[in-house]
Design an enzyme around this catalytic site. Structure first.
Site, PDB file in Angstrom:
ATOM      1  N   GLU A  88      -9.849   3.466   6.082  1.00 14.71           N
ATOM      2  CA  GLU A  88      -9.120   3.560   7.339  1.00 14.71           C
ATOM      3  C   GLU A  88      -9.999   4.053   8.491  1.00 14.71           C
ATOM      4  OE1 GLU A  88      -6.493   2.140   7.677  1.00 14.71           O
ATOM      5  OE2 GLU A  88      -5.763   1.945   5.629  1.00 14.71           O
TER       6      GLU A  88
ATOM      7  N   GLU B 138       0.848  -1.194   0.000  1.00 16.59           N
ATOM      8  CA  GLU B 138       0.000   0.000   0.000  1.00 16.59           C
ATOM      9  C   GLU B 138       0.886   1.247   0.000  1.00 16.59           C
ATOM     10  OE1 GLU B 138      -4.112   1.135   2.217  1.00 16.59           O
ATOM     11  OE2 GLU B 138      -2.428   0.713   3.531  1.00 16.59           O
TER      12      GLU B 138
ATOM     13  N   MET C  56      -0.528  -3.813   8.362  1.00 21.59           N
ATOM     14  CA  MET C  56      -1.081  -3.752   7.009  1.00 21.59           C
ATOM     15  C   MET C  56      -2.042  -4.915   6.807  1.00 21.59           C
ATOM     16  SD  MET C  56      -1.401  -2.373   4.106  1.00 21.59           S
ATOM     17  CE  MET C  56      -2.308  -2.980   2.683  1.00 21.59           C
ATOM     18  N   GLU C  57      -3.190  -4.604   6.200  1.00 19.68           N
ATOM     19  CA  GLU C  57      -4.325  -5.516   6.128  1.00 19.68           C
ATOM     20  C   GLU C  57      -4.283  -6.485   4.957  1.00 19.68           C
ATOM     21  OE1 GLU C  57      -5.843  -1.604   4.133  1.00 19.68           O
ATOM     22  OE2 GLU C  57      -4.506  -2.152   5.771  1.00 19.68           O
ATOM     23  N   ASN C  58      -3.145  -7.041   4.606  1.00 21.41           N
ATOM     24  CA  ASN C  58      -3.107  -8.043   3.547  1.00 21.41           C
ATOM     25  C   ASN C  58      -4.125  -9.142   3.850  1.00 21.41           C
ATOM     26  OD1 ASN C  58      -0.590  -6.702   2.690  1.00 21.41           O
ATOM     27  ND2 ASN C  58       0.301  -7.772   4.440  1.00 21.41           N
TER      28      ASN C  58
ATOM     29  N   HIS D 274      -8.196  -3.468  14.309  1.00 16.59           N
ATOM     30  CA  HIS D 274      -8.269  -2.586  13.134  1.00 16.59           C
ATOM     31  C   HIS D 274      -8.021  -3.393  11.867  1.00 16.59           C
ATOM     32  CE1 HIS D 274      -7.304   1.384  11.036  1.00 16.59           C
ATOM     33  NE2 HIS D 274      -6.737   0.504  10.222  1.00 16.59           N
ATOM     34  N   GLU D 275      -6.954  -4.198  11.873  1.00 16.33           N
ATOM     35  CA  GLU D 275      -6.629  -4.970  10.671  1.00 16.33           C
ATOM     36  C   GLU D 275      -7.669  -6.055  10.419  1.00 16.33           C
ATOM     37  OE1 GLU D 275      -4.380  -3.568   8.940  1.00 16.33           O
ATOM     38  OE2 GLU D 275      -3.868  -2.265  10.615  1.00 16.33           O
TER      39      GLU D 275
END
Length: 848
Positions: free
Chosen positions: A323, A126, A268-270, A300-301
């Site tokens: 976000e 990202e 990071m939301e992979n 959050h993720e």
């Protein structure tokens, strides 16, 4: 960097031509320390006869084959894009190239562990960096399935979005992992993590009855510190909460959480393969604030698996929604599903203070920002995108009701699963479930910038009863929008030693003056708190009587959220130069010992540091700094043994220590000749004490090198860089400068740590020679470095500690002389200037 940009217009044009189907990506990670072999086969449909391009940041392109035709790499590739002409209705494109590892935290990052020389890789894509690992149509609305085949040392762990397959040995010591295709995804949430990571595994049962495998990964040298059982527990709590709230089972096959080195962000939301910063692996004691923040980040993720990965924004102008939703939803989940029940107090103390600060910069922008290109989106990972957006969503939930809000979100997921959306798609569903018209709300809240200020105008009769109560709303001159607010008003009265809430009313207000007839006739309390429970997004000013009560009895307010609101109001008035910084320092030092919430303590003490270092009048600063440090040491001595407060008071005392007396205390703490009951000088706290000694001129390179030899880890190297940069001599600062500007070899975390140390200087004049050097370097830095490294240099090496008119004038002169520089660079410099100008105004107020 400019050649790597992509405009929105180009993305729209390409999406009109191309529709992607699948990617087969084959990676050979055994070809050396600088490059890896990347082979991409992408299948896509297109407008027959059209031309477009695919993104591929490469060192060498070996071959390009389009529909059986070999294209000349020298003709079609410039190292960033590959031109594609004469497309067919259906197309198959294969590109073989050498791609480059990075040390910047962008693309496929390569790290060598100084403990054991093992190599660890992880991807971070990202916003626009999957093109650094494979050829791709790099924009979020061109979704596809992804099949990864990876060749790597046999003893490595290899993790991607799909479950990890059994490897097949292809030669001695080398194996290949062939992953099954992913669901339809945007390329920026694909992932590869590889290396001798140590893992722990568990599972859970999803709401649809599936067994979801869980994994937690960390480097070998850190694995002993991973508290896997706790992380699994929070993950299970999050799964149960979100599946119930969203009315939709987890959309992927497995859920791995990987703690990776030298990470630029929190996480990071992979899809199914979340990467986290290693600072969330606690090898030493951390504050309760950091522990809580880790839980918020974990959830959050997890929220992103639905909002962002399953349903993805069409273009980056809706990054804020991605976000902000995750930030709102994770705070809600933490408050309602975990032991961290005061999560909304933490949100007020940290997220909203960030939002208010960002929203008062000259670079502020509407929540729905104009994102013209990739450079725009890079600089919009800011307090508007995350914190203001989440704050506004919280207000929206208060307005439409949480039940109707979540029902609309659930319908949105069901309708748009695996697709791309725009803001209007979510508003459509929320309007259906709530019955509220939201387009006007969107226009006022999402399409305009700036923050409103609310005040209470109160009149009483001779008996102390309220005769008139009006909420007054104002807006800054540059952003004059007045907005509707849903807010609560709390009445607080002294009862014994406590200041307790005795009455609350929740109302809607609009315009510049909103009477509140419900309060007429009630006895005026000791404290009137606008925005009680923090429903609204607005700055709050206390009336004179309430302010006097708050200053005298802040620690007596029972409700931690109410205390946080008062802390925030006092700080905001200080930042706006309405009240003297000296008064704020006195307020903090007189009340912080009674504060119970770790994040409130952490945020308030950080604000104390800024007030002392930049907002106090220059002629009073040295004495104020010494007095504040002495007070913090006294607070540490009086705090409960082993408590979070004691720990924080010591850390912030070290950050302020500058006198011989204070540095003597730091030395005795570090060598353990003086102790505080319950305080363990562990590895990381030892580094903080050493950094304080370096900044005070008590530790030289030799001492720092000796400490690093005893802790030659990634964290130790970062701390050593911080300490070296803090050495307060002209020679030390010059060496620091050269280390990051004259070479591009240092990794991202060392560059960032160096900037933190560079700013430390008891005598800020040591930074004066770097003003001219800074501005003469900006153009080259922006042109030659990756975005993240350039950002660290532009923000971190700006000599902001000077905080005076000469620095402001030099900054303004550069802006005036360089109108042609990229807008992203100018924005960072403009934000630097805004900080200095605010400090100058605060200094002037404090001098009165």
């Amino acid at each position: 960097m400019p050649g790597e940009n992509l405009t929105r217009a180009e993305a729209i044009e390409r999406a009109a031509i191309v529709s992607t189907s699948s990617y087969d990506v084959t990676l050979d990670l055994t070809t050396g320390p600088e490059t890896f072999l990347s082979t991409t086969t992408v299948r896509f449909s297109a407008t027959p006869g059209a031309s477009t391009f695919i993104d591929a940041i490469t060192r060498t392109v070996h071959s390009v084959t389009l529909n059986g035709r070999d294209l000349d790499p020298a003709t079609v590739s410039d190292g960033v894009r590959i031109q594609l002409d004469d497309l067919a209705d259906t197309n198959e494109l294969t590109i073989v190239a050498d791609a480059m590892y990075t040390n910047t935290g962008e693309g496929l990052h390569r790290f060598v562990d100084p403990v054991d020389d093992e190599v660890y890789l992880y991807s971070q894509f990202e916003v626009p960096d999957s093109r650094r690992m494979f050829a791709v149509f790099e924009q979020p609305d061109l979704k596809a399935t992804f099949s990864f085949t990876v060749t790597a040392p046999s003893y490595w762990s290899v993790v991607s979005n799909s479950p990890t397959p059994e490897p097949v040995e292809v030669r001695e010591g080398v194996s290949t992992w062939t992953f099954s295709p992913t669901p339809v995804l945007s390329s920026y949430v694909t992932a590869l993590v590889a290396g001798p990571y140590v893992s722990t595994h568990s599972e859970l049962t999803s709401s649809d009855g599936r067994t979801i495998p869980l994994g937690i990964y960390a480097r070998k040298s850190l694995s002993e510190f991973v508290d896997a059982d706790y992380i699994f527990e929070k993950t299970r709590q999050g799964f149960a909460f979100f599946e119930n709230a969203f009315g939709l089972a987890y959309p992927f096959e497995k859920y791995d959480q990987l703690f990776v080195p030298e990470f630029n962000a929190g996480a990071m939301e992979n899809a199914g393969a979340i990467t986290f910063t290693e600072t969330y692996v606690f090898r030493s004691k951390v504050t309760d604030a950091v522990k809580e923040r880790r839980v918020v980040t974990i959830l959050h993720e997890l929220a992103h698996m639905w909002f962002g990965d399953l349903v993805t924004m069409k273009w980056w102008n809706d990054l804020w929604l991605n976000e902000s939703f995750a930030e709102y939803a994770s705070t809600l989940a933490v408050a309602e599903a975990t032991e961290w029940t005061e999560a909304w107090t933490t949100f007020t103390a940290m997220e909203k203070s960030w939002a208010y600060r960002q929203d008062q910069l000259p670079s502020t922008h509407p929540i729905v920002a104009e994102i013209r290109d990739l450079e725009d989106v890079q600089v919009n990972f800011d307090g508007i995108t995350y914190a203001k957006g989440a704050s506004v969503l919280k207000q929206l939930v208060a307005w439409v009701g949480q039940e109707d809000f979540l029902a609309g979100v659930s319908a949105y997921f069901a309708k748009h699963a695996y697709g791309n959306t725009e803001l209007t798609d979510l508003l459509d569903e929320l309007e259906r479930t709530s019955g509220r018209e939201l387009r006007s709300w969107s226009k006022l809240w999402l399409e305009t910038a700036g923050v409103n200020t609310l005040r209470a105008a109160i009149e009483t009769d001779d008996d102390g009863a309220i005769a008139s109560f009006v909420v007054e709303q104002s807006a800054p001159e540059d952003y004059p929008t007045l907005r509707p607010h849903r807010l609560a008003i709390g009445f607080y009265s002294l009862e014994g030693d406590s200041l307790v809430r005795t009455h609350r009313v929740e109302i809607d207000i609009d315009g510049d003056a909103s009477p509140v007839p419900e309060l007429i006739g009630l006895t005026r309390p000791d404290l009137v708190l606008l925005n009680d429970d923090d429903l609204a997004y607005a700055k709050i000013r206390l009336d004179d009587q309430s302010l006097a009560t708050a200053i005298a009895h802040l620690s007596a307010i029972e409700n931690p959220l109410a205390r946080s609101l008062v802390w925030g109001s006092a700080w905001d008035a200080t930042r706006d130069a309405e009240t003297p910084a000296s008064d704020y320092v006195s307020l903090v030092l007189g009340n912080i010992a009674s504060e119970t919430e770790s994040t409130t303590i952490r945020t308030t003490l950080n604000q104390l540091l800024l007030a002392v270092s930049a907002y106090i009048a220059p002629e009073k600063r040295e004495a104020a700094n010494a007095a504040a440090a002495s007070a913090l040491w006294k607070l540490a001595q009086g705090a409960e043994a082993g408590s979070d407060a004691q720990f924080q008071f010591v850390k912030f005392f070290a950050a302020l220590a500058s006198t011989d007396e204070h540095l003597d205390i730091i030395e005795t703490l570090r060598d353990r000749s003086e102790t505080l009951d319950g305080l363990d000088i562990d590895t990381d706290l030892g580094w903080e004490l050493l950094i304080a000694l370096a900044a005070g001129g008590r530790a030289d390179e030799a001492v720092i090198d000796a400490e690093l030899a005893a802790d030659n880890t990634a964290t130790g190297q970062q701390s050593a860089a911080h300490a070296r940069a803090a050495i307060p001599t002209a020679e030390g600062k010059s060496a620091t400068w050269s280390s990051v500007f004259d070479s591009d070899k240092l990794p991202n975390t060392i560059v960032r740590s160096t900037g933190l140390g560079f700013q430390r200087a008891a005598d800020t004049e040591v930074l004066r020679p770097f003003v001219e050097r800074y501005f003469s370097s900006l153009g080259d830095v922006w042109e030659s470095r990756s975005y993240k490294i350039a950002e660290y240099l532009v923000a971190g090496m700006y000599p902001s500690a000077l905080a005076d008119q000469a620095l402001a004038d030099a900054t303004r002169a550069w802006l005036d002389a360089n109108p042609e520089q990229p807008s992203a660079l100018r924005r960072l410099v403009l934000e630097n200037l805004a900080g200095v100008e605010r400090a100058i105004a605060a200094q002037a107020r404090d001098a009165l």
